[in-house]
Write a protein that holds these residues in place. Structure first.
Motif: not given
Length: 450
Positions: A272-273, A288-293, A418-421
């Motif tokens: 989420i950026v 960002p918020t990076i959520i790792v599964p 995913d942050g770049l995407s």
């Protein structure tokens, strides 16, 4: 040996004699420490043999050392006659490192190790004989465990620059000595590059000749001569251009923002950026918020993604969310419209939309004299950006791609982009809407005002 430090890292570009210097350190330690146990390890046993060979070479060429040391090449060992000290090559494998006891351990070329497990295993043995642990290396690849560890030390430790090119970082009982062209330095300024190469045999003239070699790539020059962490030749974005775009500016609380979302439920992270657009010619990607599964067969609960969006919205109201077309996106889009009151734009995963997003990302990042696309320098977003590879499509367009499609847990940190995407998608939509012509007022048209 390394006063006041249980751990010492010596990070210096190639060709500066670090392996030779550590060979001398091993001999000194064995000769002046009673019953010394000096262990040598590298990414491979053969590579470690080079370090032992440098130490043995000093013994063979120096009559006084021949009287004080015996070299047992077949056993990959050197014994100090006077103190009973021993220098021993050790298998570069953490699975066989549990039983070691040492007074000094030297780990060579840490950037080439698959991970930091051997280092961590030996770190746990420091108290057995008040040992010291020394790591020697050149820069690694962004996102690797070695570079991630170094970045944490640089972030949390006390950093001082003793002179141009040399940075000293003190973090508890750990000291890092790093010679490198500064993050914001110029890798084509040969005076700066020379300052990062302390060996007197390396001169500005020799560096100039090296830089002119047609076979030397820019990535190799940056990583092995300037000691900057760099991805391979097909890296989508290099560290220099990304660092150039860092800004300390932030939106005021309550100022509206865009938000990009790239969804991943089982293996991939969800990114989420937020994107702040203070004016049409300036876009800033925020933390960002990076959520790792869990990566154990279960999925990330949708409530975690929803809560992360609520947290962003509470600080800065989100007016538009750009979301990828992954499974589960439809339900999240409905929730966003209901609970945030934000508009939702679905960004296609097709090649055309991805290529346009990459093109606009490059244009913003590389704009002169100042990037029109900037970011806050957040380490997780930086890792995702520098992980990406540039993949060329049949028509010559470029899209951002993962360096590896592996799903193994060990490779995850270096494959996520995913942050770049998320960031490139929301930036592309924002740029596209700013470029769109204003809507025509039909009434004006009818009465001939246009």
């Amino acid at each position: 040996m390394f006063a006041g430090a249980e751990e010492t890292w010596v990070l210096v570009p190639e060709g500066n004699g670090k392996t030779t210097l550590m060979g001398l350190v091993a001999l000194y330690h064995a000769d002046y420490t009673a019953n010394a146990k000096c262990l040598l390890a590298a990414s491979s046993r053969d590579q470690c043999g080079i370090l032992l060979g440098q130490a043995a070479g000093f013994v063979y060429r120096t009559p006084s050392l021949k009287r004080r040391f015996r070299v047992f090449e077949g056993y990959r060992r050197i014994v100090a006659q006077r103190t009973g000290g021993r220098i021993q090559v050790f298998a570069a494998d953490d699975r066989t490192g549990d039983g070691v006891i040492f007074t000094l351990a030297l780990i060579d070329e840490m950037h080439r190790h698959r991970d930091m497990r051997l280092y961590r295993t030996w770190h746990g043995k420091l108290d057995k004989r008040s040992g010291q642990l020394v790591g020697i290396s050149t820069a690694g690849e962004p996102g690797g465990e070695f570079e991630q560890t170094l970045e944490r030390v640089r972030r949390d430790g006390r950093r001082t620059r003793t002179r141009d090119g040399h940075e000293r970082i003190k973090a508890g009982s750990m000291v890092v000595h790093r010679w490198a062209v500064p993050d914001d330095g110029d890798v084509d300024d040969l005076d700066q590059v020379k300052a990062a190469n302390p060996f007197s045999g390396i001169t500005v003239e020799s560096l100039r000749r090296k830089r002119r070699r047609k076979s030397l790539t820019d990535a190799h020059w940056r990583r092995f001569t300037c000691n900057q962490p760099v991805r391979g030749e097909n890296a989508a974005i290099n560290a220099g251009e990304w660092t150039r775009a860092i800004t300390s500016d932030r939106p005021e609380p309550g100022e509206p923002v865009w938000c990009g979302v790239d969804l991943g439920w089982t293996w991939d992270t969800t990114a989420i950026v937020p994107l702040w657009v203070p004016h049409a010619a300036r876009h800033v990607l925020l933390d960002p918020t990076i959520i790792v599964p869990p990566r154990d067969g279960t999925s990330t609960p949708p409530s975690r993604v929803q809560q992360a969006l609520l947290d962003v919205h509470e600080a800065n109201p989100v007016h538009t969310v750009v979301i990828d077309g992954a499974a589960g996106g439809e339900q999240l889009a409905e929730w966003i419209e209901q609970h945030l009151g934000a508009r939702v734009v679905v960004h296609s995963n097709g090649n055309a939309a991805q290529a346009l997003a990459a093109q606009r990302f490059y244009e913003g990042l590389r704009a002169e004299p100042t990037p029109t696309l900037q970011h806050t320098g957040h380490p997780e977003l930086t890792s995702h950006v520098l992980n990406a590879r540039a993949r060329m499509l049949p028509r010559g367009d470029v899209v951002f791609d993962r360096p590896s499609q592996t799903r193994s847990a060990a490779g995850q940190e270096q494959r996520v982009i995913d942050g770049l995407s998320a960031g490139s998608a929301v930036h592309s939509v924002a740029v596209g809407e700013a470029m769109a012509p204003p809507p025509i007022n039909v009434e004006d048209y009818r009465i001939g005002r246009l």
